[in-house]
Design a protein around this motif. Structure first.
Motif, PDB file in Angstrom:
ATOM      1  N   ARG A   1     -32.200 -80.869 -23.381  1.00 12.24           N
ATOM      2  CA  ARG A   1     -32.941 -81.876 -22.595  1.00 12.24           C
ATOM      3  C   ARG A   1     -33.781 -81.203 -21.521  1.00 12.24           C
ATOM      4  O   ARG A   1     -34.893 -81.630 -21.211  1.00 12.24           O
ATOM      5  CB  ARG A   1     -31.967 -82.888 -21.983  1.00 12.24           C
ATOM      6  CG  ARG A   1     -32.687 -84.029 -21.290  1.00 12.24           C
ATOM      7  CD  ARG A   1     -31.741 -85.122 -20.818  1.00 12.24           C
ATOM      8  NE  ARG A   1     -30.834 -84.637 -19.803  1.00 12.24           N
ATOM      9  CZ  ARG A   1     -29.869 -85.382 -19.249  1.00 12.24           C
ATOM     10  NH1 ARG A   1     -29.695 -86.628 -19.634  1.00 12.24           N
ATOM     11  NH2 ARG A   1     -29.079 -84.876 -18.326  1.00 12.24           N
TER      12      ARG A   1
ATOM     13  N   LYS B   1     -36.672 -85.663 -16.869  1.00  7.95           N
ATOM     14  CA  LYS B   1     -35.705 -85.533 -15.760  1.00  7.95           C
ATOM     15  C   LYS B   1     -36.379 -84.789 -14.605  1.00  7.95           C
ATOM     16  O   LYS B   1     -36.099 -83.619 -14.329  1.00  7.95           O
ATOM     17  CB  LYS B   1     -34.427 -84.835 -16.254  1.00  7.95           C
ATOM     18  CG  LYS B   1     -33.210 -85.149 -15.383  1.00  7.95           C
ATOM     19  CD  LYS B   1     -31.941 -84.805 -16.104  1.00  7.95           C
ATOM     20  CE  LYS B   1     -30.710 -84.744 -15.215  1.00  7.95           C
ATOM     21  NZ  LYS B   1     -30.355 -85.964 -14.522  1.00  7.95           N
TER      22      LYS B   1
ATOM     23  N   GLU C   1     -31.878 -98.963 -16.522  1.00  6.23           N
ATOM     24  CA  GLU C   1     -30.748 -98.062 -16.254  1.00  6.23           C
ATOM     25  C   GLU C   1     -30.372 -98.218 -14.791  1.00  6.23           C
ATOM     26  O   GLU C   1     -30.670 -99.248 -14.192  1.00  6.23           O
ATOM     27  CB  GLU C   1     -31.130 -96.624 -16.618  1.00  6.23           C
ATOM     28  CG  GLU C   1     -32.384 -96.136 -15.904  1.00  6.23           C
ATOM     29  CD  GLU C   1     -32.763 -94.712 -16.262  1.00  6.23           C
ATOM     30  OE1 GLU C   1     -31.918 -93.949 -16.731  1.00  6.23           O
ATOM     31  OE2 GLU C   1     -33.939 -94.362 -16.029  1.00  6.23           O
TER      32      GLU C   1
ATOM     33  N   SER D   1     -29.682 -96.068 -10.737  1.00  8.64           N
ATOM     34  CA  SER D   1     -30.321 -95.014  -9.933  1.00  8.64           C
ATOM     35  C   SER D   1     -29.963 -93.627 -10.459  1.00  8.64           C
ATOM     36  O   SER D   1     -30.800 -92.738 -10.463  1.00  8.64           O
ATOM     37  CB  SER D   1     -29.947 -95.148  -8.457  1.00  8.64           C
ATOM     38  OG  SER D   1     -28.616 -94.768  -8.227  1.00  8.64           O
ATOM     39  N   HIS D   2     -28.728 -93.443 -10.921  1.00  6.18           N
ATOM     40  CA  HIS D   2     -28.340 -92.133 -11.451  1.00  6.18           C
ATOM     41  C   HIS D   2     -27.348 -92.250 -12.604  1.00  6.18           C
ATOM     42  O   HIS D   2     -26.550 -91.343 -12.833  1.00  6.18           O
ATOM     43  CB  HIS D   2     -27.792 -91.221 -10.336  1.00  6.18           C
ATOM     44  CG  HIS D   2     -26.695 -91.849  -9.525  1.00  6.18           C
ATOM     45  ND1 HIS D   2     -25.401 -91.903  -9.946  1.00  6.18           N
ATOM     46  CD2 HIS D   2     -26.727 -92.454  -8.319  1.00  6.18           C
ATOM     47  CE1 HIS D   2     -24.676 -92.513  -9.020  1.00  6.18           C
ATOM     48  NE2 HIS D   2     -25.458 -92.866  -8.023  1.00  6.18           N
TER      49      HIS D   2
ATOM     50  N   ASN E   1     -26.719 -94.456 -16.709  1.00  5.07           N
ATOM     51  CA  ASN E   1     -27.167 -95.431 -17.710  1.00  5.07           C
ATOM     52  C   ASN E   1     -26.211 -96.620 -17.666  1.00  5.07           C
ATOM     53  O   ASN E   1     -25.094 -96.506 -17.172  1.00  5.07           O
ATOM     54  CB  ASN E   1     -27.175 -94.812 -19.114  1.00  5.07           C
ATOM     55  CG  ASN E   1     -28.259 -93.766 -19.270  1.00  5.07           C
ATOM     56  OD1 ASN E   1     -27.994 -92.582 -19.466  1.00  5.07           O
ATOM     57  ND2 ASN E   1     -29.512 -94.182 -19.182  1.00  5.07           N
TER      58      ASN E   1
ATOM     59  N   LEU F   1     -33.799 -92.496 -18.734  1.00  6.80           N
ATOM     60  CA  LEU F   1     -33.395 -91.125 -19.041  1.00  6.80           C
ATOM     61  C   LEU F   1     -32.235 -91.254 -20.040  1.00  6.80           C
ATOM     62  O   LEU F   1     -31.233 -91.902 -19.723  1.00  6.80           O
ATOM     63  CB  LEU F   1     -32.906 -90.407 -17.785  1.00  6.80           C
ATOM     64  CG  LEU F   1     -32.457 -88.977 -18.108  1.00  6.80           C
ATOM     65  CD1 LEU F   1     -33.674 -88.067 -18.218  1.00  6.80           C
ATOM     66  CD2 LEU F   1     -31.498 -88.463 -17.072  1.00  6.80           C
TER      67      LEU F   1
ATOM     68  N   GLY G   1     -29.184 -90.397 -21.184  1.00 15.00           N
ATOM     69  CA  GLY G   1     -28.103 -89.595 -20.601  1.00 15.00           C
ATOM     70  C   GLY G   1     -27.303 -88.852 -21.652  1.00 15.00           C
ATOM     71  O   GLY G   1     -27.140 -89.322 -22.781  1.00 15.00           O
ATOM     72  N   ILE G   2     -26.786 -87.705 -21.244  1.00 11.88           N
ATOM     73  CA  ILE G   2     -25.876 -86.958 -22.126  1.00 11.88           C
ATOM     74  C   ILE G   2     -24.580 -87.768 -22.264  1.00 11.88           C
ATOM     75  O   ILE G   2     -24.022 -87.889 -23.358  1.00 11.88           O
ATOM     76  CB  ILE G   2     -25.586 -85.550 -21.546  1.00 11.88           C
ATOM     77  CG1 ILE G   2     -26.887 -84.776 -21.279  1.00 11.88           C
ATOM     78  CG2 ILE G   2     -24.639 -84.771 -22.458  1.00 11.88           C
ATOM     79  CD1 ILE G   2     -27.749 -84.474 -22.472  1.00 11.88           C
TER      80      ILE G   2
ATOM     81  N   ARG H   1     -24.388 -90.959 -22.093  1.00 12.58           N
ATOM     82  CA  ARG H   1     -24.745 -92.077 -23.001  1.00 12.58           C
ATOM     83  C   ARG H   1     -24.563 -91.647 -24.454  1.00 12.58           C
ATOM     84  O   ARG H   1     -23.999 -92.375 -25.277  1.00 12.58           O
ATOM     85  CB  ARG H   1     -26.199 -92.488 -22.734  1.00 12.58           C
ATOM     86  CG  ARG H   1     -26.795 -93.484 -23.724  1.00 12.58           C
ATOM     87  CD  ARG H   1     -28.284 -93.706 -23.410  1.00 12.58           C
ATOM     88  NE  ARG H   1     -28.931 -94.603 -24.341  1.00 12.58           N
ATOM     89  CZ  ARG H   1     -29.409 -94.246 -25.535  1.00 12.58           C
ATOM     90  NH1 ARG H   1     -29.297 -92.981 -25.936  1.00 12.58           N
ATOM     91  NH2 ARG H   1     -29.992 -95.130 -26.314  1.00 12.58           N
TER      92      ARG H   1
ATOM     93  N   SER I   1     -22.599 -94.983 -17.163  1.00  7.43           N
ATOM     94  CA  SER I   1     -22.249 -93.615 -17.572  1.00  7.43           C
ATOM     95  C   SER I   1     -23.176 -92.595 -16.949  1.00  7.43           C
ATOM     96  O   SER I   1     -24.374 -92.830 -16.774  1.00  7.43           O
ATOM     97  CB  SER I   1     -22.304 -93.479 -19.097  1.00  7.43           C
ATOM     98  OG  SER I   1     -23.629 -93.567 -19.557  1.00  7.43           O
TER      99      SER I   1
HETATM  100  N1  PLP Z   1     -30.344 -92.216 -15.675  1.00  7.40           N
HETATM  101  C1  PLP Z   1     -30.780 -91.604 -14.564  1.00  7.40           C
HETATM  102  C2  PLP Z   1     -31.974 -92.135 -13.868  1.00  7.40           C
HETATM  103  C3  PLP Z   1     -30.130 -90.462 -14.074  1.00  7.40           C
HETATM  104  O1  PLP Z   1     -30.595 -89.841 -12.981  1.00  7.40           O
HETATM  105  C4  PLP Z   1     -28.990 -89.998 -14.749  1.00  7.40           C
HETATM  106  C5  PLP Z   1     -28.271 -88.807 -14.274  1.00  7.40           C
HETATM  107  O2  PLP Z   1     -28.662 -88.143 -13.374  1.00  7.40           O
HETATM  108  C6  PLP Z   1     -28.553 -90.678 -15.883  1.00  7.40           C
HETATM  109  C7  PLP Z   1     -29.266 -91.772 -16.335  1.00  7.40           C
HETATM  110  C8  PLP Z   1     -27.336 -90.214 -16.639  1.00  7.40           C
HETATM  111  O3  PLP Z   1     -27.622 -89.021 -17.329  1.00  7.40           O
HETATM  112  P1  PLP Z   1     -26.447 -88.010 -17.740  1.00  7.40           P
HETATM  113  O4  PLP Z   1     -25.474 -88.814 -18.542  1.00  7.40           O
HETATM  114  O5  PLP Z   1     -27.132 -86.987 -18.553  1.00  7.40           O
HETATM  115  O6  PLP Z   1     -25.863 -87.494 -16.477  1.00  7.40           O
END
Ligand code: PLP
Length: 283
Positions: free
Chosen positions: A52, A146, A179, A181-182, A184, A204, A206-207, A209, A242
């Motif tokens: 990613r 990202k 989604e 703020s940080h 999914n 985004l 997510g891993i 996810r 997640s």
């Molecule tokens: N969506 C957003 C906006 C994010 O910033 C993040 C993680 O930082 C995620 C989803 C989840 O991603 P991951 O599962 O790869 O941490």
């Protein structure tokens, strides 16, 4: 070492590190990043994060001075230098600056600056339900990249915190949930389907996810990667958030209303699958 920062070949404890004034992170947020978790000095899902990372860098035409294998080996060797075997593993690449200190345009081809930041950290407690609020998603339309430009996410996360919530769930015009703020966000529908927004430019992917999707496939739970609305979410059997550090968080309250809690068996099975996978692959 208690923690570690690495910048363009130089490494030190975080507090000792200084970054060149002209780094394009400072003026433009011109970079992309990754966060992974390490346990027993093993980085969970490293290959997926590396893939990613390169995809985000490609999307912005930022060159990385290392091959994927070289970068993986470098980060793994840095992880081993910390005292703690449980870490948050952060890395980013920023576009190399040219002779002009602050010029929007850039010369293609220059190798970006690699940053790494390692700190002791554990994955979040995923066994207690969390609260969320909803907010309109006012971000750009390249959410699949990202990017280190996280000001909207900072604003949303702060609003959630001020209201005693773990996350802000975002929606676009028309009520489509994107989604958080940080994290999914996903729902379990009344017919037991795991529904998650499609991996398009509005989220985004997510891993975590992708691990939830793998969990569902191996547990025989149907997966539907199509958009859902706020109304569908408020009436869903379960709502799951997640992220890399909070792999499967059940949400039981949105905007002060009780939600979910109607299919604990599915939520528990998915949570058990992802936690087992994390433990096994970092043992
Ligand atoms: N969506 C957003 C906006 C994010 O910033 C993040 C993680 O930082 C995620 C989803 C989840 O991603 P991951 O599962 O790869 O941490």
């Amino acid at each position: 070492m208690k923690d570690l920062a690495f910048y363009d070949g130089y490494s030190s404890e975080i507090d000792n590190m200084t970054i060149p004034f002209c780094d394009r992170a400072h003026f433009f947020g011109d970079g992309v990043y990754e966060v992974a978790m390490a346990r027993n000095y093993t980085i969970y899902a490293l290959d997926e994060h590396i893939e990613r990372f390169y995809a985000s860098a490609d999307a912005l035409k930022i060159n990385i001075a290392y091959s994927k294998d070289e970068l993986s080996s470098l980060i793994c060797s840095l992880v081993r230098r910390l005292d703690s075997d449980e870490q948050s593993v952060y890395w980013q690449v920023t576009r190399r600056y040219g002779d002009e200190a602050r010029e929007h345009t850039y010369s293609e081809g220059a190798q970006g600056k690699l940053w790494v930041m390692l700190r002791p950290s554990k994955i979040k407690d995923i066994y207690n339900p969390v609260k969320a609020i909803t907010l309109p998603d006012t971000r750009w339309h390249h959410c699949n990249i990202k990017s280190i430009n996280l000001i909207p996410a900072v604003m949303y996360a702060q609003k959630a915190k001020e209201q005693g919530a773990y996350e802000a769930i975002l929606y676009r015009k028309g009520g489509r949930v994107t989604e958080c703020s940080h994290s999914n966000v996903h729902i379990i529908t009344s017919n037991g389907v795991f529904k998650t927004a499609p991996a398009d430019n509005m989220i985004l992917a997510g891993i975590a996810r992708s691990h939830l999707i793998s969990a569902c496939r191996s547990l025989g739970i149907e997966v539907d990667e199509s958009p859902f609305t706020i109304d569908e979410m408020m009436n869903a059997e379960e709502i799951i958030l997640s992220s890399t550090s909070g792999m499967c968080m059940v949400c039981d309250s949105i905007d002060g209303k009780s939600v979910g809690g109607k299919n604990k068996a599915i939520a528990d099975a998915i949570r058990h699958w992802v936690m087992t996978d994390f433990i096994e692959k970092t043992s």
